[in-house]
Design a protein around this motif. Sequence first.
Motif, mmCIF file in Angstrom:
data_model
loop_
_atom_site.group_PDB
_atom_site.id
_atom_site.type_symbol
_atom_site.label_atom_id
_atom_site.label_comp_id
_atom_site.label_asym_id
_atom_site.label_seq_id
_atom_site.Cartn_x
_atom_site.Cartn_y
_atom_site.Cartn_z
ATOM 1 N N PRO A 1 0.788 -1.245 0.000
ATOM 2 C CA PRO A 1 0.000 0.000 0.000
ATOM 3 C C PRO A 1 0.813 1.285 0.000
ATOM 4 C CG PRO A 1 -0.134 -1.112 2.137
ATOM 5 C CD PRO A 1 0.499 -2.073 1.188
ATOM 6 N N MET A 2 2.093 1.246 0.447
ATOM 7 C CA MET A 2 2.894 2.474 0.436
ATOM 8 C C MET A 2 3.567 2.724 -0.905
ATOM 9 S SD MET A 2 3.989 -0.164 2.191
ATOM 10 C CE MET A 2 5.278 -1.137 2.899
ATOM 11 N N ASP A 3 3.579 1.709 -1.769
ATOM 12 C CA ASP A 3 4.345 1.833 -3.010
ATOM 13 C C ASP A 3 3.834 2.912 -3.965
ATOM 14 O OD1 ASP A 3 5.992 -0.154 -2.055
ATOM 15 O OD2 ASP A 3 4.889 -1.758 -3.053
ATOM 16 N N PRO A 4 2.515 3.130 -4.094
ATOM 17 C CA PRO A 4 2.083 4.248 -4.948
ATOM 18 C C PRO A 4 2.648 5.597 -4.517
ATOM 19 C CG PRO A 4 0.244 2.775 -4.541
ATOM 20 C CD PRO A 4 1.364 2.320 -3.651
ATOM 21 N N ASN B 1 6.167 6.741 10.343
ATOM 22 C CA ASN B 1 5.078 6.092 11.057
ATOM 23 C C ASN B 1 4.527 4.929 10.234
ATOM 24 O OD1 ASN B 1 4.834 7.708 13.486
ATOM 25 N ND2 ASN B 1 4.111 9.370 12.169
ATOM 26 N N ILE B 2 3.821 4.032 10.913
ATOM 27 C CA ILE B 2 3.203 2.882 10.262
ATOM 28 C C ILE B 2 1.696 2.949 10.461
ATOM 29 C CG2 ILE B 2 2.968 0.365 10.268
ATOM 30 C CD1 ILE B 2 5.591 1.286 9.078
ATOM 31 N N ASP B 3 0.960 2.789 9.367
ATOM 32 C CA ASP B 3 -0.504 2.748 9.395
ATOM 33 C C ASP B 3 -0.928 1.284 9.298
ATOM 34 O OD1 ASP B 3 -3.241 2.820 8.813
ATOM 35 O OD2 ASP B 3 -3.075 4.704 7.715
ATOM 36 N N ASN B 4 -1.755 0.838 10.232
ATOM 37 C CA ASN B 4 -2.197 -0.552 10.261
ATOM 38 C C ASN B 4 -3.639 -0.708 9.803
ATOM 39 O OD1 ASN B 4 0.227 -1.855 11.367
ATOM 40 N ND2 ASN B 4 -0.206 -0.628 13.185
ATOM 41 N N GLN B 5 -4.079 0.135 8.869
ATOM 42 C CA GLN B 5 -5.458 0.063 8.385
ATOM 43 C C GLN B 5 -5.731 -1.209 7.594
ATOM 44 O OE1 GLN B 5 -6.511 2.734 5.014
ATOM 45 N NE2 GLN B 5 -4.400 3.493 5.175
ATOM 46 N N TYR B 6 -4.681 -1.843 7.044
ATOM 47 C CA TYR B 6 -4.847 -3.087 6.311
ATOM 48 C C TYR B 6 -4.381 -4.230 7.201
ATOM 49 C CZ TYR B 6 -5.057 0.302 2.518
ATOM 50 O OH TYR B 6 -5.382 1.381 1.730
ATOM 51 N N PRO B 7 -5.281 -5.082 7.688
ATOM 52 C CA PRO B 7 -4.908 -6.129 8.648
ATOM 53 C C PRO B 7 -3.729 -6.976 8.172
ATOM 54 C CG PRO B 7 -7.291 -6.022 8.414
ATOM 55 C CD PRO B 7 -6.717 -5.110 7.366
ATOM 56 N N GLY B 8 -2.674 -6.986 8.984
ATOM 57 C CA GLY B 8 -1.519 -7.807 8.691
ATOM 58 C C GLY B 8 -0.542 -7.227 7.693
ATOM 59 N N VAL B 9 -0.882 -6.080 7.091
ATOM 60 C CA VAL B 9 -0.019 -5.466 6.076
ATOM 61 C C VAL B 9 0.346 -4.060 6.531
ATOM 62 C CG1 VAL B 9 0.261 -4.806 3.656
ATOM 63 C CG2 VAL B 9 -1.148 -6.798 4.257
ATOM 64 N N PRO B 10 1.541 -3.837 7.062
ATOM 65 C CA PRO B 10 1.920 -2.489 7.511
ATOM 66 C C PRO B 10 2.101 -1.535 6.330
ATOM 67 C CG PRO B 10 3.807 -3.960 7.614
ATOM 68 C CD PRO B 10 2.626 -4.818 7.259
ATOM 69 N N LYS B 11 1.614 -0.316 6.496
ATOM 70 C CA LYS B 11 1.786 0.712 5.469
ATOM 71 C C LYS B 11 2.672 1.827 5.998
ATOM 72 C CE LYS B 11 -0.505 4.278 2.714
ATOM 73 N NZ LYS B 11 -1.758 4.974 2.375
ATOM 74 N N PRO C 1 10.782 2.228 10.538
ATOM 75 C CA PRO C 1 9.529 2.557 11.228
ATOM 76 C C PRO C 1 9.735 3.005 12.666
ATOM 77 C CG PRO C 1 9.812 0.184 11.098
ATOM 78 C CD PRO C 1 10.922 0.787 10.284
ATOM 79 N N LEU C 2 8.816 3.833 13.121
ATOM 80 C CA LEU C 2 8.796 4.278 14.521
ATOM 81 C C LEU C 2 7.946 3.300 15.325
ATOM 82 C CD1 LEU C 2 8.374 8.076 13.813
ATOM 83 C CD2 LEU C 2 10.294 7.064 15.055
ATOM 84 N N ILE C 3 8.479 2.094 15.510
ATOM 85 C CA ILE C 3 7.776 1.047 16.250
ATOM 86 C C ILE C 3 8.761 0.383 17.203
ATOM 87 C CG2 ILE C 3 6.080 0.594 14.436
ATOM 88 C CD1 ILE C 3 7.777 -1.825 13.607
ATOM 89 N N SER C 4 8.228 -0.368 18.135
ATOM 90 C CA SER C 4 9.076 -1.095 19.089
ATOM 91 C C SER C 4 9.975 -2.074 18.359
ATOM 92 C CB SER C 4 8.195 -1.843 20.089
ATOM 93 O OG SER C 4 8.974 -2.618 20.965
ATOM 94 N N GLY C 5 11.251 -2.093 18.722
ATOM 95 C CA GLY C 5 12.204 -3.001 18.113
ATOM 96 C C GLY C 5 12.945 -2.439 16.927
ATOM 97 N N ALA C 6 12.486 -1.289 16.405
ATOM 98 C CA ALA C 6 13.165 -0.622 15.295
ATOM 99 C C ALA C 6 13.970 0.552 15.833
ATOM 100 C CB ALA C 6 12.165 -0.149 14.250
#
Length: 352
Positions: free
Chosen positions: A130-133, A278-288, A342-347
Amino acid sequence: MSRLAASRLTSPAATPMRVARVLIACLMGVSLLSACAERPEPVTSATPTATEDAPGAVAPLTGESAALEILGRPSLAAKIGNDVEARPQRGLERADLVFEELVEGGLTRYVAVWQSQIPEELGPLRSIRPMDPDIISPFGGIVAYSGGQQIFVDQMENTPVKNFIHGQPNADPFMYRSKDKPAPHNVILRAEKLIDDQKGLAAPPTQFEHAETAEGASALQGGTPVATIHATFSASRQQSWAWDATQGVFLRSQQGKPDLDTDGKTRSATNVIVLRVNIDNQYPGVPKTVLIGSGTGHVSTGGQVIPVTWSKTEATAPITLTTEAGEPILLAPGNAWVELVPLISGAEVRFE
């Protein structure tokens, strides 16, 4: 000529090189297209037939001196796998720009863009995300990938980029499955053949700004020394770049091991751009990866690093890099890798 182009030509910061870039872009009819509700048509442009160097002209994606035939051809973006089974990838060492992004399971994939050099073949192609466009739209030209969820394919096709998807009739002459890797890590693109077939598409606009010489790069003018860049996406994707003064490039490693190309050489970059996103989780299982907005990051060139602010106003706009004081960041002429950490835990991002 647009008012923006005219203002760039008359601004105090306009150098002969930048003037040449603006003039060439205007003459070739290059423009950014805005996304719209209906699927846009790819931009077409006549390709120059001359092959001699154009005085003062530089390739739009690398800032290096370029022949007219390079200035006139479109860019080719491709979604490239980074699974262990996909390595070593074909043609990646010749890309002008490589974007690394987080995908499912803490893994990463690449969006690579070629324009100044076109390999005979590249791959393996993988599916769109989803981020590729947002990454690819500013380039126009061509995008090649293996498929994807229909919602993401529709998003990619609804851009000013001509899509070539494995299994579709328009892609059949240019893609095949190799026998050296197992599926799905074996879809290969005949890149030279595709570019030759699509010469009517417009060349890409300039994305990042480049200094006229390596010494003029912002990191060398106002940065601090750096030996190693650590860009950790997850426990399974710990990337790093080590400065090699002898070669004048950063050398890439993954999980503590050199990242090798098909010739056994370690992948390298003149410029390493690390952006926190940032990461958007609007698509279940697919981080954007979220790219419309702004954030912080760093640019490393010539063994030095400088903090930056990044911003992107819309899908078709390029990523803009500025210093903390708001001045434009200049890269050294050459290729660049963009790590979208990404700005997430572990990154995390570290510099040594």
